[in-house]
Design a protein around this motif. Sequence first.
Motif, PDB file in Angstrom:
ATOM      1  N   PHE A  83       0.874  -1.052   0.247  1.00 30.80           N
ATOM      2  CA  PHE A  83      -0.011  -0.301  -0.142  1.00 30.80           C
ATOM      3  C   PHE A  83       0.527   0.812   0.129  1.00 30.80           C
ATOM      4  O   PHE A  83       0.587   2.524  -0.721  1.00 30.80           O
ATOM      5  N   MET A  84       1.612   1.068   0.872  1.00 30.38           N
ATOM      6  CA  MET A  84       2.628   2.582   0.722  1.00 30.38           C
ATOM      7  C   MET A  84       3.514   2.153   0.025  1.00 30.38           C
ATOM      8  O   MET A  84       3.893   4.079  -1.009  1.00 30.38           O
ATOM      9  N   ASP A  85       4.234   1.820  -0.678  1.00 35.94           N
ATOM     10  CA  ASP A  85       4.760   2.106  -2.107  1.00 35.94           C
ATOM     11  C   ASP A  85       4.104   2.284  -3.651  1.00 35.94           C
ATOM     12  O   ASP A  85       4.291   3.704  -3.693  1.00 35.94           O
ATOM     13  N   TYR A  86       2.329   1.955  -3.401  1.00 37.73           N
ATOM     14  CA  TYR A  86       1.750   2.226  -4.498  1.00 37.73           C
ATOM     15  C   TYR A  86       1.445   3.854  -3.748  1.00 37.73           C
ATOM     16  O   TYR A  86       1.676   4.525  -4.605  1.00 37.73           O
ATOM     17  N   PHE A  87       1.045   3.840  -2.534  1.00 35.51           N
ATOM     18  CA  PHE A  87       1.245   5.607  -2.234  1.00 35.51           C
ATOM     19  C   PHE A  87       2.028   6.407  -2.670  1.00 35.51           C
ATOM     20  O   PHE A  87       2.324   7.743  -3.200  1.00 35.51           O
ATOM     21  N   CYS A  88       3.166   6.216  -2.680  1.00 36.20           N
ATOM     22  CA  CYS A  88       4.576   7.179  -2.578  1.00 36.20           C
ATOM     23  C   CYS A  88       4.904   7.516  -3.912  1.00 36.20           C
ATOM     24  O   CYS A  88       5.398   8.477  -4.433  1.00 36.20           O
ATOM     25  N   LYS A  89       4.526   6.125  -4.861  1.00 35.01           N
ATOM     26  CA  LYS A  89       5.310   6.127  -6.126  1.00 35.01           C
ATOM     27  C   LYS A  89       3.679   7.333  -6.687  1.00 35.01           C
ATOM     28  O   LYS A  89       4.030   8.457  -7.572  1.00 35.01           O
ATOM     29  N   LEU A  90       2.477   7.236  -6.179  1.00 35.65           N
ATOM     30  CA  LEU A  90       2.096   8.783  -6.928  1.00 35.65           C
ATOM     31  C   LEU A  90       1.531  10.015  -6.713  1.00 35.65           C
ATOM     32  O   LEU A  90       1.611  10.213  -6.987  1.00 35.65           O
ATOM     33  N   ASN A  91       2.344   9.592  -5.373  1.00 36.76           N
ATOM     34  CA  ASN A  91       2.293  11.218  -5.079  1.00 36.76           C
ATOM     35  C   ASN A  91       3.482  11.905  -4.587  1.00 36.76           C
ATOM     36  O   ASN A  91       3.772  12.897  -4.283  1.00 36.76           O
ATOM     37  N   ALA A  92       4.926  10.788  -5.390  1.00 35.09           N
ATOM     38  CA  ALA A  92       5.823  11.162  -5.979  1.00 35.09           C
ATOM     39  C   ALA A  92       7.438  11.299  -3.800  1.00 35.09           C
ATOM     40  O   ALA A  92       7.060  12.615  -4.978  1.00 35.09           O
ATOM     41  N   ILE A  93       6.277  10.328  -3.852  1.00 34.21           N
ATOM     42  CA  ILE A  93       7.378  10.643  -2.202  1.00 34.21           C
ATOM     43  C   ILE A  93       8.162   9.513  -2.044  1.00 34.21           C
ATOM     44  O   ILE A  93       8.092   8.692  -2.420  1.00 34.21           O
ATOM     45  N   ASP A  94       9.199  10.217  -1.334  1.00 37.86           N
ATOM     46  CA  ASP A  94      10.819   9.326  -1.284  1.00 37.86           C
ATOM     47  C   ASP A  94      10.532   8.561   0.226  1.00 37.86           C
ATOM     48  O   ASP A  94      10.615   9.569   0.891  1.00 37.86           O
ATOM     49  N   MET A  95       9.400   7.119  -0.039  1.00 39.02           N
ATOM     50  CA  MET A  95       8.840   6.464   1.040  1.00 39.02           C
ATOM     51  C   MET A  95      10.503   5.747   2.174  1.00 39.02           C
ATOM     52  O   MET A  95      10.374   5.547   3.388  1.00 39.02           O
ATOM     53  N   ASN A  96      12.568   6.499   1.486  1.00 37.36           N
ATOM     54  CA  ASN A  96      13.257   6.401   2.315  1.00 37.36           C
ATOM     55  C   ASN A  96      13.561   8.468   3.402  1.00 37.36           C
ATOM     56  O   ASN A  96      14.306   7.644   4.024  1.00 37.36           O
ATOM     57  N   ASN A  97      12.889   8.765   2.995  1.00 40.27           N
ATOM     58  CA  ASN A  97      13.146  10.209   4.015  1.00 40.27           C
ATOM     59  C   ASN A  97      11.777  10.660   4.294  1.00 40.27           C
ATOM     60  O   ASN A  97      11.623  12.096   3.751  1.00 40.27           O
ATOM     61  N   ILE A  98      10.672   9.924   4.693  1.00 35.18           N
ATOM     62  CA  ILE A  98       9.437  10.484   5.666  1.00 35.18           C
ATOM     63  C   ILE A  98       9.722  11.222   6.490  1.00 35.18           C
ATOM     64  O   ILE A  98      10.480  10.083   7.695  1.00 35.18           O
ATOM     65  N   PRO A  99       9.696  12.679   6.852  1.00 34.50           N
ATOM     66  CA  PRO A  99       9.875  13.119   8.054  1.00 34.50           C
ATOM     67  C   PRO A  99       8.941  12.633   9.378  1.00 34.50           C
ATOM     68  O   PRO A  99       8.270  11.708   8.909  1.00 34.50           O
ATOM     69  N   GLU A 100       9.974  12.744  10.197  1.00 37.21           N
ATOM     70  CA  GLU A 100       9.179  12.971  11.599  1.00 37.21           C
ATOM     71  C   GLU A 100       7.607  13.222  12.179  1.00 37.21           C
ATOM     72  O   GLU A 100       7.552  14.363  11.912  1.00 37.21           O
ATOM     73  N   ALA A 101       6.447  12.787  12.543  1.00 37.23           N
ATOM     74  CA  ALA A 101       5.284  13.940  12.413  1.00 37.23           C
ATOM     75  C   ALA A 101       5.343  14.196  13.111  1.00 37.23           C
ATOM     76  O   ALA A 101       6.099  14.205  14.144  1.00 37.23           O
ATOM     77  N   GLU A 102       4.130  15.548  12.779  1.00 36.73           N
ATOM     78  CA  GLU A 102       4.626  16.743  13.692  1.00 36.73           C
ATOM     79  C   GLU A 102       3.153  17.729  14.010  1.00 36.73           C
ATOM     80  O   GLU A 102       2.775  18.137  13.835  1.00 36.73           O
ATOM     81  N   GLY A 103       2.121  16.640  14.561  1.00 37.85           N
ATOM     82  CA  GLY A 103       0.939  16.784  14.103  1.00 37.85           C
ATOM     83  C   GLY A 103       0.831  18.011  15.276  1.00 37.85           C
ATOM     84  O   GLY A 103       1.312  17.797  16.529  1.00 37.85           O
ATOM     85  N   ALA A 104      -0.749  18.153  16.018  1.00 36.86           N
ATOM     86  CA  ALA A 104      -0.970  18.854  17.325  1.00 36.86           C
ATOM     87  C   ALA A 104      -0.712  18.162  18.781  1.00 36.86           C
ATOM     88  O   ALA A 104      -0.146  18.706  19.374  1.00 36.86           O
ATOM     89  N   LEU A 105      -0.312  17.064  18.031  1.00 37.80           N
ATOM     90  CA  LEU A 105      -0.209  16.185  19.810  1.00 37.80           C
ATOM     91  C   LEU A 105       1.378  15.926  19.939  1.00 37.80           C
ATOM     92  O   LEU A 105       1.498  15.321  20.987  1.00 37.80           O
ATOM     93  N   ARG A 106       2.086  16.118  19.152  1.00 37.16           N
ATOM     94  CA  ARG A 106       3.382  15.325  19.079  1.00 37.16           C
ATOM     95  C   ARG A 106       4.094  16.817  19.821  1.00 37.16           C
ATOM     96  O   ARG A 106       4.131  17.743  18.864  1.00 37.16           O
TER      97      ARG A 106
END
Length: 278
Positions: free
Chosen positions: A255-278
Amino acid sequence: MNLINEEITHNVFGEGNIVEHEESFITVDFNKNLKRFVYPDAFENFITLNNRSMAESLEKVFVERRAEEKILEKKRKEEKAIQVLEQQRREILKNHKIHESSQIVFWLDQERQSDVFTDWEVSTGSIQSGKNKGLPNPVTRLRPNSAGILTVRTPDQVETERTILGLFMVGDTFTGSIGEDGLVPTHPEYRIQLTEEEAEKMLFWNYYRNKNYPDRTSWNSGTFRYFDNIWTAQILQDIITLKTDEEQIKEAKEFMDYFCKLNAIDMNNIPEAEGALR
């Protein structure tokens, strides 16, 4: 390491004595002829300490320094590569007209929670007022690169307890036009359902952040809201870590591989989440 009064040998000036030692410089007396050198660089190139024990200690400093510089250089290259990839990703999104927040998050009511993972049908809800009242809410940003995130919050829970129940990819031929039924077509293959225990660990507000009000955690109304592409990748990454069943881990990775390819995201360089609770 204090080198004052240490005797040295220079490749050109010969024998000398260190008379001053500052943080980044040393001053050497070559028979009343004072010369200033960069420290510790000079010892790696053209100056040698005559005291063997001191020379060995200084060499250890050089080894540590070179190791630190190597780590820093590697980090600089990695940061540069990430910047280049991010720029490439933005260019691809721009050229292909993919919105950076082209994912969608749904607030499932209690009635839909029981059967959404059976029929995998999710509605955008209806327009509540105006001349288009009663018609399905449009979702113009959605394309085949879009994922749907399913969330829930019960009436007795506070908003910060909203959890993620599952995800799906939008159908691969969807063009953003919702039919009269208001249903978002889901991909038949790329779907993830979390167990109740897993969902408790996947808090929605760990990922979502209002850019104008970063500490605000409110969802007052509406069936859905748009969601950042990178945030969705962060969710998928955490789900892969969370899963323990090998087959489910494999499905989540696909799923992630498919998603990242369609969205041009490098799945090996995803930043840490910084949501409102982080």
